[in-house]
Design a protein around this motif. Structure first.
Motif, PDB file in Angstrom:
ATOM      1  N   VAL A 108       0.856  -1.276  -0.217  1.00  0.00           N
ATOM      2  CA  VAL A 108      -0.063   0.106  -0.030  1.00  0.00           C
ATOM      3  C   VAL A 108       0.882   1.241   0.152  1.00  0.00           C
ATOM      4  CG1 VAL A 108      -1.996  -1.180   1.100  1.00  0.00           C
ATOM      5  CG2 VAL A 108      -0.286  -0.008   2.426  1.00  0.00           C
ATOM      6  N   ILE A 109       0.467   2.263  -0.833  1.00  0.00           N
ATOM      7  CA  ILE A 109       1.138   3.601  -0.694  1.00  0.00           C
ATOM      8  C   ILE A 109       0.100   4.490   0.011  1.00  0.00           C
ATOM      9  CG2 ILE A 109       1.689   5.554  -2.143  1.00  0.00           C
ATOM     10  CD1 ILE A 109       2.338   3.380  -4.320  1.00  0.00           C
ATOM     11  N   VAL A 110       0.877   5.040   1.140  1.00  0.00           N
ATOM     12  CA  VAL A 110       0.122   5.852   2.021  1.00  0.00           C
ATOM     13  C   VAL A 110       0.827   7.382   2.042  1.00  0.00           C
ATOM     14  CG1 VAL A 110      -0.421   6.236   4.389  1.00  0.00           C
ATOM     15  CG2 VAL A 110      -0.536   4.012   3.316  1.00  0.00           C
ATOM     16  N   LEU A 111      -0.126   8.505   2.302  1.00  0.00           N
ATOM     17  CA  LEU A 111       0.635  10.043   2.373  1.00  0.00           C
ATOM     18  C   LEU A 111       0.483   9.931   3.819  1.00  0.00           C
ATOM     19  CD1 LEU A 111      -1.986  11.762   0.105  1.00  0.00           C
ATOM     20  CD2 LEU A 111       0.605  11.027  -0.516  1.00  0.00           C
ATOM     21  N   THR A 112       1.657  10.781   4.242  1.00  0.00           N
ATOM     22  CA  THR A 112       1.629  11.223   5.836  1.00  0.00           C
ATOM     23  C   THR A 112       0.456  12.470   5.947  1.00  0.00           C
ATOM     24  OG1 THR A 112       3.031  13.088   4.939  1.00  0.00           O
ATOM     25  CG2 THR A 112       4.099  11.088   5.566  1.00  0.00           C
ATOM     26  N   GLY A 113       0.415  12.467   7.175  1.00  0.00           N
ATOM     27  CA  GLY A 113      -0.868  13.626   7.541  1.00  0.00           C
ATOM     28  C   GLY A 113      -2.191  12.911   7.350  1.00  0.00           C
ATOM     29  N   ASP A 114      -3.100  13.634   7.409  1.00  0.00           N
ATOM     30  CA  ASP A 114      -4.618  13.405   7.354  1.00  0.00           C
ATOM     31  C   ASP A 114      -5.399  14.322   6.497  1.00  0.00           C
ATOM     32  OD1 ASP A 114      -5.360  15.714   8.939  1.00  0.00           O
ATOM     33  OD2 ASP A 114      -4.629  14.703  10.618  1.00  0.00           O
ATOM     34  N   PRO A 115      -6.586  14.056   6.375  1.00  0.00           N
ATOM     35  CA  PRO A 115      -7.495  14.794   5.381  1.00  0.00           C
ATOM     36  C   PRO A 115      -7.857  16.201   5.805  1.00  0.00           C
ATOM     37  CG  PRO A 115      -8.558  12.689   5.656  1.00  0.00           C
ATOM     38  CD  PRO A 115      -7.335  12.802   6.648  1.00  0.00           C
ATOM     39  N   GLY A 116      -7.331  16.486   7.111  1.00  0.00           N
ATOM     40  CA  GLY A 116      -7.377  17.871   7.507  1.00  0.00           C
ATOM     41  C   GLY A 116      -6.567  18.946   7.150  1.00  0.00           C
ATOM     42  N   VAL A 117      -5.674  18.218   6.485  1.00  0.00           N
ATOM     43  CA  VAL A 117      -4.361  19.143   5.955  1.00  0.00           C
ATOM     44  C   VAL A 117      -4.933  19.889   4.603  1.00  0.00           C
ATOM     45  CG1 VAL A 117      -1.932  19.237   4.949  1.00  0.00           C
ATOM     46  CG2 VAL A 117      -2.483  17.695   6.760  1.00  0.00           C
ATOM     47  N   GLY A 118      -5.106  21.136   4.597  1.00  0.00           N
ATOM     48  CA  GLY A 118      -5.705  21.880   3.425  1.00  0.00           C
ATOM     49  C   GLY A 118      -6.984  22.161   3.738  1.00  0.00           C
ATOM     50  N   ASN A 119      -7.696  21.771   4.796  1.00  0.00           N
ATOM     51  CA  ASN A 119      -9.068  21.990   5.184  1.00  0.00           C
ATOM     52  C   ASN A 119      -9.007  22.617   6.464  1.00  0.00           C
ATOM     53  OD1 ASN A 119     -11.922  22.230   5.576  1.00  0.00           O
ATOM     54  ND2 ASN A 119     -12.219  20.515   4.144  1.00  0.00           N
ATOM     55  N   LYS A 121     -11.385  23.542   8.304  1.00  0.00           N
ATOM     56  CA  LYS A 121     -12.721  22.973   9.141  1.00  0.00           C
ATOM     57  C   LYS A 121     -13.172  21.686   9.099  1.00  0.00           C
ATOM     58  CE  LYS A 121     -15.272  27.025   7.052  1.00  0.00           C
ATOM     59  NZ  LYS A 121     -16.451  27.709   6.174  1.00  0.00           N
ATOM     60  N   SER A 122     -12.080  20.811   8.792  1.00  0.00           N
ATOM     61  CA  SER A 122     -12.043  19.421   8.679  1.00  0.00           C
ATOM     62  C   SER A 122     -12.337  18.929  10.377  1.00  0.00           C
ATOM     63  CB  SER A 122     -10.906  18.816   8.258  1.00  0.00           C
ATOM     64  OG  SER A 122     -10.895  17.068   8.566  1.00  0.00           O
ATOM     65  N   VAL A 123     -13.083  17.891  10.451  1.00  0.00           N
ATOM     66  CA  VAL A 123     -13.065  17.453  11.893  1.00  0.00           C
ATOM     67  C   VAL A 123     -11.858  16.640  12.263  1.00  0.00           C
ATOM     68  CG1 VAL A 123     -14.291  15.530  13.204  1.00  0.00           C
ATOM     69  CG2 VAL A 123     -15.646  16.945  11.488  1.00  0.00           C
ATOM     70  N   ASP A 126      -9.811  18.185  14.994  1.00  0.00           N
ATOM     71  CA  ASP A 126     -10.180  18.183  16.257  1.00  0.00           C
ATOM     72  C   ASP A 126      -9.068  17.459  16.929  1.00  0.00           C
ATOM     73  OD1 ASP A 126     -11.233  16.807  18.947  1.00  0.00           O
ATOM     74  OD2 ASP A 126     -13.171  17.790  18.108  1.00  0.00           O
ATOM     75  N   LYS A 127      -8.669  17.623  18.396  1.00  0.00           N
ATOM     76  CA  LYS A 127      -7.424  16.806  18.909  1.00  0.00           C
ATOM     77  C   LYS A 127      -7.857  15.704  19.318  1.00  0.00           C
ATOM     78  CE  LYS A 127      -9.195  18.548  23.534  1.00  0.00           C
ATOM     79  NZ  LYS A 127      -9.729  17.261  23.784  1.00  0.00           N
ATOM     80  N   ASP A 128      -8.889  15.163  18.911  1.00  0.00           N
ATOM     81  CA  ASP A 128      -9.385  13.569  19.239  1.00  0.00           C
ATOM     82  C   ASP A 128      -8.865  12.999  18.059  1.00  0.00           C
ATOM     83  OD1 ASP A 128     -10.589  14.157  21.685  1.00  0.00           O
ATOM     84  OD2 ASP A 128     -12.579  14.445  20.880  1.00  0.00           O
ATOM     85  N   TYR A 129      -8.462  13.374  17.093  1.00  0.00           N
ATOM     86  CA  TYR A 129      -7.964  12.715  15.904  1.00  0.00           C
ATOM     87  C   TYR A 129      -6.604  12.801  15.345  1.00  0.00           C
ATOM     88  CZ  TYR A 129     -13.080  12.347  15.523  1.00  0.00           C
ATOM     89  OH  TYR A 129     -14.599  12.052  15.909  1.00  0.00           O
ATOM     90  N   ILE A 130      -5.913  13.578  16.535  1.00  0.00           N
ATOM     91  CA  ILE A 130      -4.610  13.623  15.906  1.00  0.00           C
ATOM     92  C   ILE A 130      -3.843  12.595  15.790  1.00  0.00           C
ATOM     93  CG2 ILE A 130      -2.315  14.880  17.015  1.00  0.00           C
ATOM     94  CD1 ILE A 130      -3.809  16.965  18.138  1.00  0.00           C
ATOM     95  N   ASN A 131      -4.067  11.618  16.679  1.00  0.00           N
ATOM     96  CA  ASN A 131      -3.234  10.199  16.617  1.00  0.00           C
ATOM     97  C   ASN A 131      -3.391   9.410  15.184  1.00  0.00           C
ATOM     98  OD1 ASN A 131      -2.179  10.636  19.006  1.00  0.00           O
ATOM     99  ND2 ASN A 131      -3.763   9.338  20.235  1.00  0.00           N
TER     100      ASN A 131
END
Length: 333
Positions: A108-119, A121-123, A126-131
């Protein structure tokens, strides 16, 4: 002393200096030596082929230090966005990069970060999703979905000079010697972009995910092979321990322990204020050279007194690796 990192020459020099100081003060060693030796993980080293082959010659690739060692030949490859799966019972967020895609026994190829990068207002902000953006989570999630290999690629929106990016870097101490049951490494956006169709790029994919907050996973037409071969290296280091025995028959079996840790982070790296690959000495004046100096000063002063109780002076090593020296001292007391 080059930051006194456990396992490095500067740490050895500091250890010998402290032991010599205790000897000068006339303080006895706790046992036959001032040095209380124990074994630590020092680093990982390459021990054979380490490569990612994608429809052709070798590409820019470096293993991740907590990768499993082994080989994967001619495997199907899945791009799975950020490699994140939010539990189904989560009340605020529904998201799964592995939804409707089978990655069992694949790379699998995976990007670092999460969908909140660049948004903003993304959920995901929220600090609950940092991990969920952590590399550890991404590896564990890939394993739970049956993948045999994982390639991490820097998310483009977090790169200052995209499409230019630094070549992957092998951090020899990353993971503290722990190993995951998956082959793992890092590659570049450029490599992945050459295998995408219809002018698609990792940047466009990330921008689409950031806007829609929905996964965008798919199989690549290319097949790939992956090899990681690493060796775990260990070394011997020491706490430094001295003792002034109590003189009062009633209280001499009561022990006062005065301690501080004498190691620090060396040239930085993981868990430091300078986590990049650029070396920068971390002197650790208050973490904890000042505490070490205080223990030595107390040892000097108390060595000139008659003490009712026994006093033990201990300078712990490998605190920065997870209280290893302190743990060993307590376990062997």
């Amino acid at each position: 002393l080059e930051g006194r990192k456990a396992g490095k020459i500067g740490n050895v020099m500091a250890t010998n200096y402290i032991a010599e100081k205790l000897k000068t003060y006339g303080i006895e060693p706790l046992s036959n030596s001032y040095l209380q030796e124990f074994t630590i993980f020092t680093d990982m080293s390459k021990n054979g082929a380490n490569e990612f082959l994608l429809d052709g010659p070798e590409n820019l690739f470096e293993p991740i230090a907590y990768s499993l060692s082994g080989d994967i030949k001619d495997s199907e490859i899945a791009f799975v966005g950020f490699g994140i799966t939010i539990p189904l019972n989560d009340p605020k967020l529904k998201y799964d990069d592995y939804q409707n895609i089978d990655v069992k026994d694949k790379i699998v190829i995976v990007l670092t970060g999460d969908p909140g990068v660049g948004n903003a207002k993304s959920v995901f902000r929220d600090k609950d999703y940092i991990n969920y953006r952590s590399v550890f989570f991404k590896l564990k999630n890939a394993i739970s979905h049956g993948a045999k290999g994982i390639i991490l690629v820097n998310d483009p929106l977090s790169l200052e000079n995209y499409p230019n990016e630094e070549t992957p870097y092998f951090n020899t101490s990353e993971g503290s010697g722990n190993r995951f049951s998956i082959l793992a490494g890092r590659a570049t956006n450029h490599l992945i972009n050459t295998k995408l169709k219809n002018s698609l790029t990792t940047l466009k994919i990330q921008q689409t995910i950031a806007k829609s907050q929905q996964p965008m996973s798919f199989m690549l037409k290319s097949k790939g092979s992956m090899s990681v071969h690493l060796k775990k290296n260990t070394g011997r280091i020491s706490n430094i321990v001295g003792v002034i025995k109590g003189t009062d028959p009633k209280f001499k079996d009561e022990v006062v322990v005065l301690g501080a840790h004498m190691d620090h982070l060396g040239y930085g790296g993981e868990s430091s204020m300078e986590p990049s690959r650029v070396k920068k000495i971390h002197n650790g004046a208050d973490d904890n050279a000042s505490g070490t100096a205080l223990v030595l000063k107390l040892a000097e002063k108390l060595s000139k007194k008659s003490l009712k109780r026994t006093h033990v002076f201990v300078l712990f090593n490998a605190e920065e690796m997870g209280l290893l020296g302190a743990t060993y001292f307590v376990d062997t007391w």
